[in-house]
Design a protein around this motif. Structure first.
Motif, PDB file in Angstrom:
ATOM      1  N   LYS A 105       0.845  -1.182   0.000  1.00  0.00           N
ATOM      2  CA  LYS A 105       0.000   0.000   0.000  1.00  0.00           C
ATOM      3  C   LYS A 105       0.888   1.242   0.000  1.00  0.00           C
ATOM      4  CE  LYS A 105      -3.579  -2.401   2.685  1.00  0.00           C
ATOM      5  NZ  LYS A 105      -4.392  -2.386   3.936  1.00  0.00           N
ATOM      6  N   SER A 106       0.292   2.408   0.061  1.00  0.00           N
ATOM      7  CA  SER A 106       1.071   3.643   0.176  1.00  0.00           C
ATOM      8  C   SER A 106       0.395   4.568   1.164  1.00  0.00           C
ATOM      9  CB  SER A 106       1.249   4.325  -1.180  1.00  0.00           C
ATOM     10  OG  SER A 106      -0.001   4.585  -1.783  1.00  0.00           O
ATOM     11  N   TYR A 107       1.187   5.446   1.788  1.00  0.00           N
ATOM     12  CA  TYR A 107       0.716   6.249   2.914  1.00  0.00           C
ATOM     13  C   TYR A 107       1.147   7.703   2.753  1.00  0.00           C
ATOM     14  CZ  TYR A 107       0.335   1.604   5.016  1.00  0.00           C
ATOM     15  OH  TYR A 107       0.025   0.288   5.262  1.00  0.00           O
ATOM     16  N   PRO A 108       0.307   8.636   3.207  1.00  0.00           N
ATOM     17  CA  PRO A 108       0.752  10.031   3.283  1.00  0.00           C
ATOM     18  C   PRO A 108       1.861  10.165   4.320  1.00  0.00           C
ATOM     19  CG  PRO A 108      -1.380   9.774   4.353  1.00  0.00           C
ATOM     20  CD  PRO A 108      -1.073   8.466   3.684  1.00  0.00           C
ATOM     21  N   VAL A 109       2.572  11.273   4.279  1.00  0.00           N
ATOM     22  CA  VAL A 109       3.730  11.441   5.153  1.00  0.00           C
ATOM     23  C   VAL A 109       3.733  12.819   5.793  1.00  0.00           C
ATOM     24  CG1 VAL A 109       5.177  12.142   3.205  1.00  0.00           C
ATOM     25  CG2 VAL A 109       6.267  11.302   5.290  1.00  0.00           C
ATOM     26  N   THR A 110       4.075  12.855   7.090  1.00  0.00           N
ATOM     27  CA  THR A 110       4.229  14.102   7.826  1.00  0.00           C
ATOM     28  C   THR A 110       5.689  14.255   8.258  1.00  0.00           C
ATOM     29  OG1 THR A 110       1.957  14.147   8.656  1.00  0.00           O
ATOM     30  CG2 THR A 110       3.589  15.369   9.918  1.00  0.00           C
ATOM     31  N   TYR A 111       6.298  15.354   7.851  1.00  0.00           N
ATOM     32  CA  TYR A 111       7.679  15.673   8.225  1.00  0.00           C
ATOM     33  C   TYR A 111       7.651  16.585   9.442  1.00  0.00           C
ATOM     34  CZ  TYR A 111       9.010  13.720   3.699  1.00  0.00           C
ATOM     35  OH  TYR A 111       9.195  12.863   2.636  1.00  0.00           O
ATOM     36  N   VAL A 112       8.518  16.302  10.430  1.00  0.00           N
ATOM     37  CA  VAL A 112       8.496  17.012  11.706  1.00  0.00           C
ATOM     38  C   VAL A 112       9.857  17.657  11.981  1.00  0.00           C
ATOM     39  CG1 VAL A 112       8.135  16.813  14.190  1.00  0.00           C
ATOM     40  CG2 VAL A 112       6.785  15.394  12.625  1.00  0.00           C
ATOM     41  N   TYR A 113       9.844  18.975  12.170  1.00  0.00           N
ATOM     42  CA  TYR A 113      11.044  19.712  12.575  1.00  0.00           C
ATOM     43  C   TYR A 113      11.066  19.868  14.100  1.00  0.00           C
ATOM     44  CZ  TYR A 113      12.225  21.543   7.860  1.00  0.00           C
ATOM     45  OH  TYR A 113      12.601  21.696   6.556  1.00  0.00           O
TER      46      TYR A 113
END
Length: 323
Positions: A105-113
C-alpha cells in the motif's frame, strides 16, 4: 492489642476502597474524554470535511499521551542514514511506520522539525509523546494512517556540530528548507511506501522548527499541502521583533502568494499566552497572511507556555485534521 490490630485492618481496608474508587473515577474520566474525542472526529467526518470549521482543542487528556495495553504503536526506525548533498555529509532521521504498515500500500507522510538545539530524536523517539499520541489517535479513529519523519535541521558537516554557536546554527538550520525537498524527500519516497503529491504531504514544527515549517511549506507550496507552525520563531518574514539580531534575519521579504492550485489545504499556527518569546511574531504572521487573503487557523491559547505541554496539544490538533 487485638482491638488495635482490628482497627488498623479496618483503616487499611477503607484506604484500599478509596484508592480503588479514585482509580475507577480516573479511568471513567479518561474513557469519557476518549469517547468525546472520538465523537469529535465523527462530527468532522459528517460535516463538510473542512478542517477550518472545527475549533481546535487544548484540553486533550494525559491518557492520550500514555502507553496503553492493546494498542499497536507502529514501528520506529531509528537513526536512518541518508546522504545530503546540501550538507555535504550523511544525515539521520527517525521514521515511524503506522500500525499495520503494508509495503503493498502507500501512505501520506508528515515531516516534523524540532526546536532550536534539538535533533531527529526530539519528538519522535522510543515511547516519546508523539509516537504514543499518534498510536492512540490512530487506534481510536482520530487520525489517518501515515508515515512520520523526524528530521534534523542541522545541515552541515556533522563532526563540526558541537562547535557551532547559536548564530551559526540559526543559519545552518535555514539550509534545511532546501535540503528537505532536494535530498530527504526523494530518499523517503524511494525507501518507504509513500504517497506523493502535496495532498499527501504535511510539515510541522515548533519554535525554530515552527518557523522553518512555515518557510519550507511556503517555499515549496507545490510539495506541501498541510503546514503547521507551533509558536514559530521570528525569521520567516521581516518583523519588528528581535530586529537587528540573528533571530530576525528573514528568509522571505514577504510570504509567497499561493495560487488557486497550491493554496494549503490546512495552515495552522498557534501560540500560548505564557510564551516568553513568540506571541508577537506568531500573531504578526497571522495578520500578514490574513491581509494576503491566505486562509489560516491561528489560535492564541490562554495558559500555555513554550514547552512540550503545549506541543502535545498542538500535534493532536494537527494530526486530527491532516489528510
Amino acid at each position: 492489642m487485638k482491638k488495635l490490630m482490628m482497627t488498623a485492618a479496618a483503616l487499611l481496608l477503607v484506604c484500599m476502597m478509596l484508592m480503588t474508587a479514585c482509580s475507577n473515577q480516573n479511568k471513567t474520566e479518561n474513557e469519557a474524554a476518549s469517547s468525546q474525542l472520538t465523537a469529535s472526529q465523527s462530527t468532522l467526518d459528517q460535516t463538510s470535511g473542512d478542517p477550518y470549521t472545527e475549533p481546535n482543542r487544548y484540553d486533550i487528556p494525559d491518557s492520550m499521551f500514555e502507553k496503553k495495553d492493546g494498542v499497536d504503536y507502529g514501528t520506529l526506525h531509528k537513526d536512518v542514514t541518508y546522504y545530503s548533498t546540501i550538507a555535504g555529509d550523511n544525515k539521520q532521521v527517525n521514521v515511524l511506520l503506522p500500525a499495520g504498515y503494508d509495503e503493498s500500500k502507500s501512505y501520506p507522510v508528515t515531516y516534523v522539525y524540532h526546536g532550536f538545539g534539538g535533533d531527529h530524536n526530539t519528538h519522535l523517539d522510543t515511547d516519546s509523546y508523539l509516537v504514543l499520541l499518534y498510536g492512540n489517535m490512530l487506534h481510536d479513529g482520530l487520525a489517518k494512517p501515515q508515515i512520520f519523519v523526524g528530521m534534523d535541521m542541522y545541515t552541515d558537516k556533522l563532526a563540526d556540530k558541537d562547535s557551532k554557536s547559536d548564530e551559526e546554527l540559526r543559519f545552518i538550520y535555514d539550509k534545511a528548507i532546501e535540503e528537505t525537498v532536494v535530498d530527504l524527500m526523494p530518499f523517503i519516497e524511494k525507501t518507504y511506501a509513500v504517497k506523493t503529491g502535496r495532498e499527501n504531504t504535511a510539515i510541522a514544527g515548533m519554535s525554530e522548527g515552527g518557523a522553518k515549517s512555515l518557510c519550507t511549506g511556503f517555499q515549496w507550496l507545490d510539495k506541501f499541502g498541510y503546514i503547521g507552525g507551533f509558536a514559530p520563531d521570528t525569521g520567516v518574514i521581516p518583523t519588528e521583533y528581535y530586529k537587528g539580531t540573528f533571530w530576525n534575519t528573514p528568509v522571505f521579504e514577504k510570504f509567497p502568494q499561493p495560487t488557486a492550485e497550491n493554496t494549503p489545504y490546512y495552515l495552522y499556527m498557534t501560540v500560548g499566552s505564557e510564551d516568553p518569546w513568540n506571541i508577537d511574531c506568531t500573531l504578526y504572521y497571522r495578520d500578514q497572511l490574513n491581509e494576503m487573503g491566505v486562509r489560516n487557523q491561528t489560535d492564541y491559547v490562554d495558559g500555555f507556555g513554550h514547552d512540550e505541554t503545549f506541543w502535545r496539544q498542538c500535534f493532536y490538533n494537527f494530526l486530527h485534521k491532516v489528510f
